[in-house]
Design a protein around this motif. Structure first.
Motif, PDB file in Angstrom:
ATOM      1  N   GLU A  87       0.905  -0.330  -5.755  1.00  0.00           N
ATOM      2  CA  GLU A  87       0.135   0.879  -6.045  1.00  0.00           C
ATOM      3  C   GLU A  87      -1.189   0.574  -6.724  1.00  0.00           C
ATOM      4  O   GLU A  87      -2.203   1.213  -6.453  1.00  0.00           O
ATOM      5  CB  GLU A  87       0.969   1.823  -6.921  1.00  0.00           C
ATOM      6  CG  GLU A  87       0.303   3.154  -7.205  1.00  0.00           C
ATOM      7  CD  GLU A  87       1.230   4.117  -7.910  1.00  0.00           C
ATOM      8  OE1 GLU A  87       0.781   4.772  -8.871  1.00  0.00           O
ATOM      9  OE2 GLU A  87       2.411   4.205  -7.524  1.00  0.00           O
ATOM     10  N   ASP A  88      -1.203  -0.416  -7.620  1.00  0.00           N
ATOM     11  CA  ASP A  88      -2.408  -0.772  -8.363  1.00  0.00           C
ATOM     12  C   ASP A  88      -2.698  -2.258  -8.172  1.00  0.00           C
ATOM     13  O   ASP A  88      -2.323  -3.090  -9.005  1.00  0.00           O
ATOM     14  CB  ASP A  88      -2.235  -0.468  -9.855  1.00  0.00           C
ATOM     15  CG  ASP A  88      -1.995   1.010 -10.107  1.00  0.00           C
ATOM     16  OD1 ASP A  88      -2.977   1.767 -10.107  1.00  0.00           O
ATOM     17  OD2 ASP A  88      -0.827   1.411 -10.284  1.00  0.00           O
ATOM     18  N   PRO A  89      -3.357  -2.636  -7.098  1.00  0.00           N
ATOM     19  CA  PRO A  89      -3.595  -4.059  -6.815  1.00  0.00           C
ATOM     20  C   PRO A  89      -4.646  -4.660  -7.727  1.00  0.00           C
ATOM     21  O   PRO A  89      -5.488  -3.956  -8.284  1.00  0.00           O
ATOM     22  CB  PRO A  89      -4.077  -4.049  -5.360  1.00  0.00           C
ATOM     23  CG  PRO A  89      -4.728  -2.720  -5.205  1.00  0.00           C
ATOM     24  CD  PRO A  89      -3.932  -1.764  -6.058  1.00  0.00           C
ATOM     25  N   LEU A  90      -4.607  -5.983  -7.848  1.00  0.00           N
ATOM     26  CA  LEU A  90      -5.558  -6.703  -8.698  1.00  0.00           C
ATOM     27  C   LEU A  90      -6.858  -7.006  -7.963  1.00  0.00           C
ATOM     28  O   LEU A  90      -7.837  -7.417  -8.586  1.00  0.00           O
ATOM     29  CB  LEU A  90      -4.929  -8.015  -9.191  1.00  0.00           C
ATOM     30  CG  LEU A  90      -3.729  -7.851 -10.133  1.00  0.00           C
ATOM     31  CD1 LEU A  90      -3.137  -9.216 -10.462  1.00  0.00           C
ATOM     32  CD2 LEU A  90      -4.138  -7.125 -11.405  1.00  0.00           C
ATOM     33  N   GLY A  91      -6.867  -6.829  -6.658  1.00  0.00           N
ATOM     34  CA  GLY A  91      -8.100  -7.059  -5.909  1.00  0.00           C
ATOM     35  C   GLY A  91      -8.299  -8.498  -5.511  1.00  0.00           C
ATOM     36  O   GLY A  91      -9.440  -8.968  -5.411  1.00  0.00           O
ATOM     37  N   GLU A  92      -7.210  -9.217  -5.276  1.00  0.00           N
ATOM     38  CA  GLU A  92      -7.310 -10.617  -4.860  1.00  0.00           C
ATOM     39  C   GLU A  92      -7.050 -10.711  -3.361  1.00  0.00           C
ATOM     40  O   GLU A  92      -5.940 -10.444  -2.906  1.00  0.00           O
ATOM     41  CB  GLU A  92      -6.313 -11.474  -5.631  1.00  0.00           C
ATOM     42  CG  GLU A  92      -6.573 -11.492  -7.127  1.00  0.00           C
ATOM     43  CD  GLU A  92      -5.511 -12.262  -7.897  1.00  0.00           C
ATOM     44  OE1 GLU A  92      -4.530 -12.706  -7.250  1.00  0.00           O
ATOM     45  OE2 GLU A  92      -5.660 -12.404  -9.118  1.00  0.00           O
ATOM     46  N   PRO A  93      -8.045 -11.098  -2.565  1.00  0.00           N
ATOM     47  CA  PRO A  93      -7.843 -11.181  -1.113  1.00  0.00           C
ATOM     48  C   PRO A  93      -7.014 -12.400  -0.735  1.00  0.00           C
ATOM     49  O   PRO A  93      -6.897 -13.363  -1.498  1.00  0.00           O
ATOM     50  CB  PRO A  93      -9.267 -11.296  -0.583  1.00  0.00           C
ATOM     51  CG  PRO A  93     -10.030 -11.945  -1.683  1.00  0.00           C
ATOM     52  CD  PRO A  93      -9.415 -11.447  -2.966  1.00  0.00           C
ATOM     53  N   THR A  94      -6.442 -12.334   0.450  1.00  0.00           N
ATOM     54  CA  THR A  94      -5.710 -13.459   1.025  1.00  0.00           C
ATOM     55  C   THR A  94      -6.432 -13.900   2.286  1.00  0.00           C
ATOM     56  O   THR A  94      -6.788 -13.068   3.126  1.00  0.00           O
ATOM     57  CB  THR A  94      -4.272 -13.050   1.379  1.00  0.00           C
ATOM     58  OG1 THR A  94      -3.602 -12.609   0.203  1.00  0.00           O
ATOM     59  CG2 THR A  94      -3.505 -14.219   1.996  1.00  0.00           C
ATOM     60  N   PHE A  95      -6.661 -15.216   2.428  1.00  0.00           N
ATOM     61  CA  PHE A  95      -7.328 -15.717   3.627  1.00  0.00           C
ATOM     62  C   PHE A  95      -6.295 -16.355   4.553  1.00  0.00           C
ATOM     63  O   PHE A  95      -5.530 -17.233   4.144  1.00  0.00           O
ATOM     64  CB  PHE A  95      -8.422 -16.716   3.259  1.00  0.00           C
ATOM     65  CG  PHE A  95      -9.698 -16.046   2.829  1.00  0.00           C
ATOM     66  CD1 PHE A  95     -10.689 -15.744   3.763  1.00  0.00           C
ATOM     67  CD2 PHE A  95      -9.893 -15.686   1.507  1.00  0.00           C
ATOM     68  CE1 PHE A  95     -11.857 -15.099   3.366  1.00  0.00           C
ATOM     69  CE2 PHE A  95     -11.052 -15.042   1.109  1.00  0.00           C
ATOM     70  CZ  PHE A  95     -12.037 -14.742   2.040  1.00  0.00           C
ATOM     71  N   ILE A  96      -6.256 -15.853   5.790  1.00  0.00           N
ATOM     72  CA  ILE A  96      -5.432 -16.441   6.841  1.00  0.00           C
ATOM     73  C   ILE A  96      -6.407 -17.008   7.865  1.00  0.00           C
ATOM     74  O   ILE A  96      -6.966 -16.273   8.673  1.00  0.00           O
ATOM     75  CB  ILE A  96      -4.494 -15.410   7.492  1.00  0.00           C
ATOM     76  CG1 ILE A  96      -3.570 -14.788   6.428  1.00  0.00           C
ATOM     77  CG2 ILE A  96      -3.660 -16.051   8.597  1.00  0.00           C
ATOM     78  CD1 ILE A  96      -3.968 -13.422   5.988  1.00  0.00           C
ATOM     79  N   GLY A  97      -6.673 -18.288   7.763  1.00  0.00           N
ATOM     80  CA  GLY A  97      -7.745 -18.874   8.561  1.00  0.00           C
ATOM     81  C   GLY A  97      -9.066 -18.271   8.113  1.00  0.00           C
ATOM     82  O   GLY A  97      -9.406 -18.293   6.928  1.00  0.00           O
TER      83      GLY A  97
END
Length: 554
Positions: free
Chosen positions: A311-321
């Protein structure tokens, strides 16, 4: 008059639920109004004050936002347009250390029906009014900006949800959303209702939200009511965007066909690539693992917005390739912003071309937008015109009894009733018009919500709050059921007609038993029907009970 021998259990918890919409926690403290037990109630029952409905809500003069640590998730489903309070403290600077991007992309999704904060407590976050101010602040920086929404805009499949859906879409048009995905919530309307509600105007690039769904067919007709993808160009950046609904989100929707995303996307991607876009974007109504699998299978996408996050994300993206996968939270509390920096692209480090942040929409740094307040007023006006509180089908109470009102309870339980008259519960209905004490002191104008079932359910008597359903004999409106105004005894103890019948038959022990609610039961379940974390984040049973307890055996 009923016998005074009856235990005060009929009112043991009548005052437990602090009202849960605008003004429910108005007082000298942020939580609730407190009246000393030394103050005696008047000898006569006061009449409910006549209150006129004010004009559109006035935008308070406060400013901007920041991402914060996630709040605890409520164990109870929220029923009102509301939000948990923003954490205390000074917010971080907005877009700190960001150079001007070639394009800013605002991402939202999974609103679940949260149009605007209910006003139950101070410092609530989110809503379309503060979101619109985020757009303004980006535009004030002279950054080109566009926006996409993942879908999941509503929560229930009712007439009020349909009206709210139209209101949210109207607000998105004003914010120049370029595309809106389809979530299961929208599709539950079924093809006939969905086609009535979707935007009937011709597509106007960059101003009118386009419904996007690559793997959904409405009435087995490609292109009906939505498009598989859209090409959007803003600030010299050409984007190709599409949306899918994953298997985990698929249901049996009326006259709507779901297709396997992996089978549909190859052809859609080929068509998108033919436009030679700078960015390929996927709005994925999927659990995170499903979105990750799609990013691995289809590396053509540069940016992927996924559902299924916290509900309240920290804003850290995930890179897949080379694909940056992000999530932006639920309930309209936050918005994600992607900054696009094509000049910093690096094959060895794909993250350099993007910056990403999740921004909590709080009133410390954002202010209300008058145009959005107009949408809110129009929404409430439509609820009034359609009289949904009366027209939505009610349900029978499981006990088979009817609601009689606190004044009838007070004929025997005089001291408990007098105590109730001194509390905010007794004025819960008026608070939907006047607002909290601090709002009144600031002279804010409040959009009245006395015709809003989602608000009435915790501010009047005779509703099931978590499901927002009226019981057959519950409150309809002030004219038809003035005896049920406010948060009364029977919301905790259940309808009292059966209790009265048992008393009149001299079955006193049985009469007590049918209305009894223990303190432990109230602490575990009863109060949380309205005091969930969305609407009453500061609720703490023991201290609240001290303010409204009524132990007398009258």
């Amino acid at each position: 008059m009923l016998s005074n021998r009856i235990s005060t259990q009929i009112l043991f918890l009548a005052l437990l639920i602090i009202p849960l919409q605008t003004g429910c926690e108005s007082s000298s403290s942020p939580e609730t109004s407190v009246v000393s037990e030394d103050i005696k109630a008047p000898d006569t029952i006061p009449k409910q004050p006549e209150v006129t409905e004010p004009a559109v809500q006035k935008a308070p003069a406060t400013a901007t936002v920041q991402p914060e640590a996630p709040a605890a998730k409520s164990p109870h489903a929220a029923t009102s347009v509301s939000r948990t309070a923003a954490p205390a403290g000074s917010p971080k600077p907005l877009f700190k250390d960001w150079p001007a991007p070639k394009l800013a992309i605002v991402l939202t999704g999974e609103r679940h029906g949260y149009l605007e904060p209910c006003g139950c407590t101070q410092n609530q976050t989110g809503g379309v009014s503060l979101l619109a101010n985020l757009f303004k602040q980006i535009e004030d920086r002279k950054w080109p900006v566009t926006a996409f929404d993942l879908g999941g805009l509503v929560k229930r499949n009712r007439r009020q949800s349909q009206i709210k859906y139209e209101t949210i879409l109207a607000s998105m048009k004003d914010m120049n959303y370029a595309g809106v995905g389809l979530g299961p919530e929208e599709l539950r309307f079924g093809a006939d209702i969905f086609l009535q509600l979707h935007n009937p105007e011709p597509q106007a690039p960059n101003t009118t939200p386009t419904f996007l769904a690559a793997n959904i067919l409405i009435l087995e007709t490609p292109g009906l009511g939505k498009t598989a993808f859209k090409i959007v160009e803003v600030g010299g950046v050409k984007m190709a965007v599409t949306s899918i609904l994953s298997k985990s989100q698929a249901e049996k929707f009326p006259d709507i066909t779901w297709q396997e995303p992996a089978k549909v996307l190859p052809d859609v991607i080929q068509q998108m690539q033919a436009a030679k876009p700078d960015l390929m974007i996927l709005l994925s109504q999927s659990e995170k693992e499903e979105s990750k699998a799609l990013a691995e299978k289809f590396p053509q996408f540069d940016l992927l917005l996924t559902a299924g996050g916290v509900e309240d994300p920290l804003g850290e993206p995930t890179f897949i390739g080379n694909t940056m996968m992000v999530d932006v939270g639920h309930k309209g509390k936050s918005a994600g912003v992607v900054g696009y920096y094509p000049d910093q692209a690096d094959k060895a480090d794909p993250s350099k071309r993007f910056r990403f942040t999740v921004i909590e929409l709080d009133k410390q740094r954002f202010k209300d937008t008058p145009k959005m307040a107009e949408h809110m007023q129009f929404y409430q006006d439509r609820l009034k015109q359609e009289d949904l509180a009366a027209k939505e089908l009610p349900i029978d109470h499981p006990r088979g009894a009817t609601f009689v009102g606190a004044e009838t309870c007070g004929e025997c339980h005089t001291k408990a009733y007098e105590k109730w008259l001194t509390t905010a519960h007794a004025h819960a209905y008026e608070s939907l018009i006047k607002g909290r004490k601090d709002q009144i002191e600031r002279g804010e104008k409040i959009v009245s919500r006395i015709y809003d079932p989602e608000c009435l359910s915790c501010h009047v008597t005779g509703w099931q709050p978590q499901e927002v359903i009226r019981y057959e004999s519950g409150f309809v409106n002030k004219q038809e059921s003035p005896h049920l105004l406010g948060q009364q005894c029977e919301n905790c103890h259940g309808p009292g007609s059966g209790h009265i019948e048992l008393v009149e038959m001299d079955k006193l022990e049985e009469a007590k038993k049918v209305m009894r609610v223990t303190l432990a039961e109230a602490k575990k379940n009863t109060c949380f029907q309205c005091h969930d974390l969305d609407n009453s984040p500061k609720f703490e049973f023991d201290s609240y009970w001290e303010k409204i307890k009524h132990p007398w055996r009258d």
